[in-house]
Design a protein around this motif. Structure first.
Motif, mmCIF file in Angstrom:
data_model
loop_
_atom_site.group_PDB
_atom_site.id
_atom_site.type_symbol
_atom_site.label_atom_id
_atom_site.label_comp_id
_atom_site.label_asym_id
_atom_site.label_seq_id
_atom_site.Cartn_x
_atom_site.Cartn_y
_atom_site.Cartn_z
ATOM 1 N N UNK A 1 -2.390 44.234 -89.492
ATOM 2 C CA UNK A 1 -1.587 44.745 -90.592
ATOM 3 C C UNK A 1 -2.463 45.003 -91.816
ATOM 4 N N UNK A 2 -2.383 46.227 -92.326
ATOM 5 C CA UNK A 2 -3.114 46.563 -93.540
ATOM 6 C C UNK A 2 -2.430 47.766 -94.164
ATOM 7 N N UNK A 3 -2.212 47.743 -95.478
ATOM 8 C CA UNK A 3 -1.573 48.870 -96.141
ATOM 9 C C UNK A 3 -2.321 49.256 -97.411
ATOM 10 N N UNK A 4 -2.219 50.535 -97.744
ATOM 11 C CA UNK A 4 -2.675 51.074 -99.014
ATOM 12 C C UNK A 4 -1.442 51.521 -99.781
ATOM 13 N N UNK A 5 -1.452 51.341 -101.076
ATOM 14 C CA UNK A 5 -0.419 51.894 -101.946
ATOM 15 C C UNK A 5 -1.034 53.113 -102.615
ATOM 16 N N UNK A 6 -0.307 54.212 -102.655
ATOM 17 C CA UNK A 6 -0.833 55.411 -103.299
ATOM 18 C C UNK A 6 0.244 56.087 -104.127
ATOM 19 N N UNK A 7 -0.188 56.877 -105.080
ATOM 20 C CA UNK A 7 0.698 57.633 -105.947
ATOM 21 C C UNK A 7 -0.065 58.826 -106.492
ATOM 22 N N UNK A 8 0.667 59.833 -106.893
ATOM 23 C CA UNK A 8 0.046 60.991 -107.513
ATOM 24 C C UNK A 8 -0.553 60.533 -108.835
ATOM 25 N N UNK A 9 -1.769 60.981 -109.114
ATOM 26 C CA UNK A 9 -2.425 60.553 -110.355
ATOM 27 C C UNK A 9 -1.512 60.791 -111.550
ATOM 28 N N UNK A 10 -1.467 59.812 -112.420
ATOM 29 C CA UNK A 10 -0.664 59.849 -113.648
ATOM 30 C C UNK A 10 0.841 59.817 -113.379
ATOM 31 N N UNK A 11 1.235 59.513 -112.153
ATOM 32 C CA UNK A 11 2.658 59.368 -111.815
ATOM 33 C C UNK A 11 2.848 58.027 -111.106
ATOM 34 N N UNK A 12 2.367 56.975 -111.742
ATOM 35 C CA UNK A 12 2.290 55.649 -111.120
ATOM 36 C C UNK A 12 3.644 54.998 -110.872
ATOM 37 N N UNK A 13 4.698 55.514 -111.461
ATOM 38 C CA UNK A 13 6.016 54.890 -111.297
ATOM 39 C C UNK A 13 6.664 55.206 -109.954
ATOM 40 N N UNK A 14 6.109 56.178 -109.215
ATOM 41 C CA UNK A 14 6.663 56.522 -107.902
ATOM 42 C C UNK A 14 5.575 56.321 -106.864
#
Length: 106
Positions: free
Chosen positions: A72-85
């Motif tokens: 088990x391993x996960x990355x969290x990602x988001x669109x740059x400068x849109x960290x709330x989603x």
């Protein structure tokens, strides 16, 4: 792939039941790899931000190839400068690879 299309593909992935049939599982895996490849490209162009920073997204492919989905391993990602989603992508314990919106209770 732009980020809006990526979000649509992630939503589509999460509406597939990979355990319903072999065709469902194959469709799920094809879509997962499409999303994964798009994220690799976005990462190289710095369209997305990823946590944790100590490993690259390529690590997930190594897990799938070498260890299978028991690890088990996960990355969290988001669109740059849109960290709330935020979204997460990873390899689940005893399951398929995942890519889904990050719920508030994760």
């Amino acid at each position: 792939m732009d980020f809006k299309t990526l979000e649509e593909k992630i939503d589509e992935l999460n509406h597939i039941n990979p355990n319903a049939s072999n065709a469902g599982r194959e469709r799920y895996m094809r879509l997962y790899h499409l999303i994964y490849d798009a994220l690799l490209e976005m990462e190289s162009k710095e369209v997305i931000s990823i946590f944790p920073k100590e490993k690259s997204l390529g690590y997930l492919e190594e897990l799938l190839i070498n260890d299978g989905p028991e690890f088990s391993y996960t990355f969290v990602f988001w669109k740059r400068f849109r960290f709330w989603k935020k979204y997460k992508i990873g390899v689940c314990v005893r399951g398929l690879p995942i890519c889904r919106p990050l719920s508030t209770d994760d």
